[in-house]
Design a protein around this motif. Structure first.
Motif, mmCIF file in Angstrom:
data_model
loop_
_atom_site.group_PDB
_atom_site.id
_atom_site.type_symbol
_atom_site.label_atom_id
_atom_site.label_comp_id
_atom_site.label_asym_id
_atom_site.label_seq_id
_atom_site.Cartn_x
_atom_site.Cartn_y
_atom_site.Cartn_z
ATOM 1 N N TRP A 1 45.027 66.307 44.369
ATOM 2 C CA TRP A 1 45.089 66.619 42.934
ATOM 3 C C TRP A 1 44.148 67.783 42.663
ATOM 4 N N TRP A 2 44.669 68.787 41.931
ATOM 5 C CA TRP A 2 43.888 69.983 41.604
ATOM 6 C C TRP A 2 43.868 70.207 40.096
ATOM 7 N N PRO A 3 42.840 70.878 39.600
ATOM 8 C CA PRO A 3 42.876 71.315 38.201
ATOM 9 C C PRO A 3 43.914 72.401 37.992
ATOM 10 N N ASN A 4 44.309 72.585 36.750
ATOM 11 C CA ASN A 4 45.270 73.602 36.369
ATOM 12 C C ASN A 4 44.850 74.974 36.906
ATOM 13 N N GLY A 5 45.774 75.631 37.605
ATOM 14 C CA GLY A 5 45.519 76.967 38.122
ATOM 15 C C GLY A 5 45.027 77.006 39.545
ATOM 16 N N TYR A 6 44.691 75.845 40.119
ATOM 17 C CA TYR A 6 44.118 75.823 41.458
ATOM 18 C C TYR A 6 45.014 75.109 42.470
ATOM 19 N N GLY A 7 46.076 74.497 42.007
ATOM 20 C CA GLY A 7 46.982 73.779 42.900
ATOM 21 C C GLY A 7 47.743 72.726 42.119
ATOM 22 N N PRO A 8 48.603 71.951 42.805
ATOM 23 C CA PRO A 8 49.438 70.948 42.117
ATOM 24 C C PRO A 8 48.642 69.714 41.706
ATOM 25 N N GLN A 9 49.188 68.994 40.753
ATOM 26 C CA GLN A 9 48.549 67.773 40.255
ATOM 27 C C GLN A 9 49.239 66.560 40.889
ATOM 28 N N ASN A 10 49.051 66.392 42.185
ATOM 29 C CA ASN A 10 49.651 65.264 42.886
ATOM 30 C C ASN A 10 48.971 63.961 42.486
ATOM 31 N N LEU A 11 49.763 62.943 42.205
ATOM 32 C CA LEU A 11 49.242 61.637 41.831
ATOM 33 C C LEU A 11 49.919 60.560 42.675
ATOM 34 N N TYR A 12 49.180 59.534 42.992
ATOM 35 C CA TYR A 12 49.699 58.373 43.709
ATOM 36 C C TYR A 12 49.743 57.188 42.747
ATOM 37 N N LEU A 13 50.743 56.329 42.900
ATOM 38 C CA LEU A 13 50.854 55.118 42.103
ATOM 39 C C LEU A 13 50.508 53.924 42.988
ATOM 40 N N LEU A 14 49.398 53.280 42.678
ATOM 41 C CA LEU A 14 48.952 52.097 43.413
ATOM 42 C C LEU A 14 49.494 50.849 42.733
ATOM 43 N N HIS A 15 50.195 50.034 43.504
ATOM 44 C CA HIS A 15 50.667 48.742 43.001
ATOM 45 C C HIS A 15 49.834 47.651 43.645
ATOM 46 N N LEU A 16 49.159 46.859 42.834
ATOM 47 C CA LEU A 16 48.347 45.737 43.292
ATOM 48 C C LEU A 16 48.985 44.435 42.827
ATOM 49 N N SER A 17 48.956 43.434 43.669
ATOM 50 C CA SER A 17 49.434 42.114 43.266
ATOM 51 C C SER A 17 48.579 41.049 43.948
ATOM 52 N N PHE A 18 48.510 39.879 43.311
ATOM 53 C CA PHE A 18 47.846 38.733 43.932
ATOM 54 C C PHE A 18 48.845 37.587 43.954
ATOM 55 N N GLU A 19 49.097 37.093 45.155
ATOM 56 C CA GLU A 19 50.086 36.037 45.340
ATOM 57 C C GLU A 19 49.403 34.700 45.608
ATOM 58 N N VAL A 20 49.851 33.695 44.922
ATOM 59 C CA VAL A 20 49.434 32.316 45.168
ATOM 60 C C VAL A 20 50.688 31.526 45.530
ATOM 61 N N ASP A 21 50.669 30.896 46.699
ATOM 62 C CA ASP A 21 51.846 30.158 47.185
ATOM 63 C C ASP A 21 53.093 31.041 47.198
ATOM 64 N N SER A 22 52.888 32.282 47.653
ATOM 65 C CA SER A 22 53.974 33.264 47.799
ATOM 66 C C SER A 22 54.629 33.655 46.480
ATOM 67 N N LYS A 23 53.913 33.412 45.387
ATOM 68 C CA LYS A 23 54.412 33.779 44.076
ATOM 69 C C LYS A 23 53.373 34.661 43.391
ATOM 70 N N ASP A 24 53.839 35.757 42.790
ATOM 71 C CA ASP A 24 52.904 36.658 42.122
ATOM 72 C C ASP A 24 52.174 35.947 40.992
ATOM 73 N N SER A 25 50.840 36.003 41.048
ATOM 74 C CA SER A 25 50.029 35.496 39.951
ATOM 75 C C SER A 25 49.739 36.599 38.938
ATOM 76 N N ASP A 26 49.508 37.805 39.437
ATOM 77 C CA ASP A 26 49.254 38.938 38.553
ATOM 78 C C ASP A 26 49.516 40.206 39.345
ATOM 79 N N SER A 27 49.755 41.284 38.637
ATOM 80 C CA SER A 27 49.894 42.582 39.288
ATOM 81 C C SER A 27 49.421 43.671 38.347
ATOM 82 N N LYS A 28 49.023 44.782 38.933
ATOM 83 C CA LYS A 28 48.573 45.939 38.163
ATOM 84 C C LYS A 28 49.092 47.192 38.847
ATOM 85 N N ASP A 29 49.522 48.163 38.040
ATOM 86 C CA ASP A 29 49.868 49.481 38.542
ATOM 87 C C ASP A 29 48.889 50.489 37.961
ATOM 88 N N LEU A 30 48.416 51.389 38.784
ATOM 89 C CA LEU A 30 47.552 52.446 38.282
ATOM 90 C C LEU A 30 47.794 53.727 39.056
#
Length: 884
Positions: free
Chosen positions: A309-338
């Motif tokens: 990721w670069w500031p404007n004028g210095y390169g592209p603004q590459n972003l990654y999307l992180l998906h987090l989840s917590f599974e209890v008994d193989s079932k999602d209890s919660d998840s977050k994307d950032l």
């Protein structure tokens, strides 16, 4: 985003992954009602039940402030038009009034068997929250979230009643009214004692008092669901082995909270790009546990060939999307994307104590603007906000300073990430002269903590600043340093926006001659400004016709008065520099020259000393909170004026300029690679369009440096005002940069009235329209067939049918000057929907430019008749002080 009935929407800008078994969040957007709490005699327990039937309540706008709802209901006229905001029209008692918000919503059936959460992203200032007759929690401070477990209060598939009693800040203060006689008055006041709020709404020299002080549910309200373990406050940090950037180390930290009575064993999973990981975790009842992952424990977090990721004028603004989840008994209890960006900041260079921001090992010359408040009444939906931030990108800026943290929202940071705009972010204390220290330490620090936790993953935030133009009290400063060590392991903490590390503020803020912008000592300038008059159409749109031709209290309400901007002396300066002002149209025409001169020099003056010592400049201001005559690159209606294009010119990555202080020609290379084998040309033109002098240069410009090509050898016999054209070509003969100046002889260097002698030039024009994927592009090719220069030619896009402007619009350039026989193509971009099926109309005005009308499929071009000075009677545009 999915849309449900009853004003509820599902998902969001970072919606949960489709594979998740967790029901999607539901935003409560409609069905809201509002009433003055003093007019509601029933108890809270009753109001928050189905038994209560509101009578004569207003329809509420959520997200939105109390005043926004009242305006939308027709109780008050638009506050920012004319003098509608005066206290005899909108009572200041609104700032001392509590209000009930109420709605009925349905809990999705899919939430069955899960914890149901009610979420508030922001309420100003404090609130009591009731659901189905029970109080579920409170909030305090505009920047604190409210997250409440309402599982025991509601039933999935059933209706529920939500009632929120919102109280304004405890100390709204007594505002000063902006008038010609008294000026804009003192900034701020007692409101600062309340800390985390919109303290600027008591009134500043860039905003009048907002009568409710922006009280209300100003950010979204939504429902979410989870299992017994929730994911809290994830943190992603990145590191690079500089100077190499071919690998990156990513670290992830998550707090898992068990809200159940049982021990919960599960698996934390994460993925982004081609990376995935998991970790088994056990969390004891009613507790939380920090889980930290890095390449030492999870080898997959060591990335090869990361996209940076670069500031404007210095390169592209590459972003990654992180998906987090917590599974209890193989079932999602919660998840977050950032979303996060892989980049590394540093804040100094060898042999210098000055703040010098580098990104991924490359020094970045900071060029940016201050935001006092994104919009005076917080009416700034994402499409409008995106236009504002995109215009910063268009102007080649790379930073926004979030002054006193007044513009904090998720959309703001997401869009700065997207467009490569670094954020100098601040907490909630003004200059000590503008208001007292906060008196509620715990509320203040809780809001600071919330802000950091919510937004720290954004790639764009480059530093946190404690206070505007002053140091915070020792107790707060000490606490902030502890908080930074706990929550912010990579970013700089700057205690004072006006001191330390070569940083300086304090203006000046009034219009100055270009040469004066070259005189400074500080390295990093956080505030410097100038009057910035909008277009004629924008002025017409912000006040009634009776006030157009007299500088009166309506102008003062819109910041044009005695104060730091020098509004009371600006009109006289315009007359002395460019000639006597005939009327408003003439004032605007001449002010665009002043805008261009000052704002270009504001940045070129710093360019001239690139990194020796200049490391950054932030104009005061780039974004207006209200319709204004000062401190802006574009108007509140989103139409840019000449200032934006002056900054765009001066802030080019590789740039050629005339040092207007000492007469040197300079090449400015902001990038980390040198410019070799280039050629430059200087040409000087007299008023009659003849070439008086020409000189060519061989150019070898070092990286991250200003290179001097020599002082101009000014020929004798130049006209009283003359013109300088500079061009820079690369080794392959491609034009890199050009620049154009108007200049008076040294013996009368501030007298440009000879420009009035320029004859009108009728430009040839060709237009072509392209509609592509919901966007309309109009290519306008202007050609000067005359023998004189066409100065400051301005394009404006309209709908031909109704003649109204299309806004927002993005111009590849504007306010351009054309030499004899020169051509220039400008591309205009707008949303096709904003043309409403009509033919596009490009209208042209300028200092001395006309246009021969022409047309093509779907687009016409014509003169902008309404801006011509002789279209209006001569008034002299007097300034009148009205006793009040």
């Amino acid at each position: 985003m999915l849309v449900l009935g009853g004003g509820m929407t599902v998902g969001g800008s970072l919606a949960l992954a489709a594979s998740s078994s967790i029901p999607l969040p539901v935003t409560i957007t409609a069905g809201w009602q509002l009433e003055d709490a003093a007019k509601v005699p029933e108890t809270e327990e009753v109001i928050a039940t189905d038994k209560y039937k509101p009578k004569n309540w207003y329809t509420a706008t959520v997200p939105g402030t109390v005043l926004t709802s009242l305006v939308n209901n027709g109780v008050y006229l638009e506050p920012l038009f004319g003098e509608n905001n005066r206290p005899d029209k909108i009572p200041d008692s609104l700032s001392r009034t509590s209000y009930w918000y109420r709605t009925v919503f349905k809990v999705p059936k899919t939430y069955s068997g899960r914890h149901v959460w009610l979420n508030f992203d922001g309420i100003n200032f404090s609130a009591q929250v009731w659901v189905n007759g029970r109080r579920v929690g409170v909030t305090r401070g505009a920047f604190s979230r409210g997250i409440f477990d309402i599982s025991q209060n509601v039933k999935p598939g059933k209706r529920a009643v939500l009632a929120v009693l919102v109280a304004p800040q405890p100390h709204p203060g007594d505002p000063h009214e902006h008038t010609i006689r008294d000026g804009v008055g003192k900034n701020g006041g007692i409101t600062a004692i309340d800390g985390p709020t919109f303290l600027s709404t008591i009134g500043w020299d860039w905003i009048p008092a907002i009568r409710d002080r922006d009280t209300g549910i100003w950010q979204k309200v939504f429902l979410s669901a989870s299992g017994p373990v929730t994911i809290k406050d994830p943190l992603v940090t990145t590191d690079l082995p500089l100077p190499r950037t071919d690998t990156a180390d990513v670290s992830v930290q998550v707090r898992l909270e068990n809200v159940s009575d049982q021990i919960q064993k599960g698996v934390l999973k994460g993925s982004f790009g081609d990376v995935s990981f998991e970790r088994s975790v056990e969390v004891v009842p009613h507790s939380s546990q920090i889980v930290s992952l890095d390449p030492k424990t999870v080898p997959e977090l060591h990335m090869v060939n990361p996209k940076l990721w670069w500031p404007n004028g210095y390169g592209p603004q590459n972003l990654y999307l992180l998906h987090l989840s917590f599974e209890v008994d193989s079932k999602d209890s919660d998840s977050k994307d950032l979303s996060f960006g892989i980049r590394k900041f540093s804040y100094s260079v060898p042999d210098s104590e000055s703040l010098t921001i580098s990104v991924n090992g490359v020094p970045v010359f900071i060029r940016g603007g201050n935001w006092g408040l994104d919009e005076a009444m917080k009416r700034n939906p994402r499409p409008r906000l995106e236009a504002q931030i995109r215009m910063h990108q268009l102007a080649n800026l790379n930073m926004i300073r979030n002054w006193v943290g007044q513009s904090t929202s998720e959309d703001f940071y997401e869009l700065c990430d997207k467009y490569g705009i670094l954020v100098w972010d601040e907490f909630f204390q003004p200059n000590p002269a503008d208001g007292p220290d906060p008196d509620d330490f715990d509320t203040y620090m809780a809001n600071v903590r919330e802000k950091i936790l919510r937004f720290r993953n954004h790639a764009s935030i480059v530093l946190w600043c404690a206070r505007n133009e002053g140091y915070p009290p020792k107790k707060i400063d000490d606490a902030l340093r502890v908080l930074m060590a706990e929550l912010e392991p990579t970013r700089l903490y700057q205690a004072n926006s006006a001191d330390g590390r070569g940083v300086n503020s304090h203006g000046p803020y009034h219009w100055r001659t270009p040469r004066e912008f070259y005189v400074f000592n500080e390295a990093f300038k956080t505030e410097i400004g100038s009057v910035s008059v909008p277009t004629l159409e924008s002025i017409h749109g912000m006040m009634p016709e009776k006030d157009w031709e007299t500088i009166n209290d309506d102008w003062a309400e819109h910041d044009f008065a005695k104060g730091a901007s020098g509004g009371d002396s600006y009109a006289a300066m315009i007359a002395a520099r460019y000639g006597k002002v005939a009327n408003l149209a003439d004032f605007v025409r001449k002010s665009q020259l002043a805008n261009y001169e000052a704002f270009r020099a504001m940045y070129e003056g710093r360019n001239a000393k690139l990194f020796h010592p200049a490391t950054g400049i932030l104009t005061w201001m780039s974004n207006p909170a209200q319709p204004s005559f000062v401190w802006q690159l574009y108007h509140h209606d989103l139409e840019p004026n000449a200032a934006l294009f002056a900054v765009k010119k001066a802030a080019e990555s590789v740039h050629i300029q005339l040092n207007e202080s000492n007469g040197e020609v300079q090449v400015i290379d902001n990038l980390a690679v040198p410019v070799n084998g280039a050629r430059a040309r200087l040409a000087i033109y007299n008023m009659d369009g003849t070439v008086a002098y020409q000189h060519d240069y061989d150019v070898a410009a070092a990286a991250s440096l200003a290179t001097n090509l020599g002082v101009v050898d000014w020929p004798i016999g130049l006209s009283a005002v003359h013109f300088v054209k500079l061009e820079l070509w690369d080794a392959e003969g491609r034009l890199i940069s050009d620049n154009f100046y108007w200049r008076a002889l040294p013996e009368h260097q501030d007298d440009l009235t000879a420009l009035l002698g320029l004859a009108t030039v009728t430009l040839d024009a060709k237009v072509a329209r392209r509609d592509v994927e919901g966007k309309t592009f109009v290519d306008v090719t202007l050609h000067n067939p005359g023998i004189q220069i066409a100065l400051m030619t301005h394009l404006q896009l309209r709908r031909k049918g109704d003649g109204e402007r299309v806004l927002p619009v993005y111009y590849s350039d504007n306010y351009v000057s054309l030499l004899p026989n020169e051509s220039r193509t400008i591309t205009v971009e707008a949303a096709t929907a904003d043309l409403k099926g009509e033919v596009a109309l490009v209208v042209v005005d300028g200092w001395n430019a006309g246009v021969a009308g022409s047309s093509a499929k779907g687009v016409d071009i014509a003169i902008n008749a309404g801006t011509q000075v002789d279209h209006y009677p001569v008034t002299g545009l007097p300034m009148i002080s009205i006793e009040k």
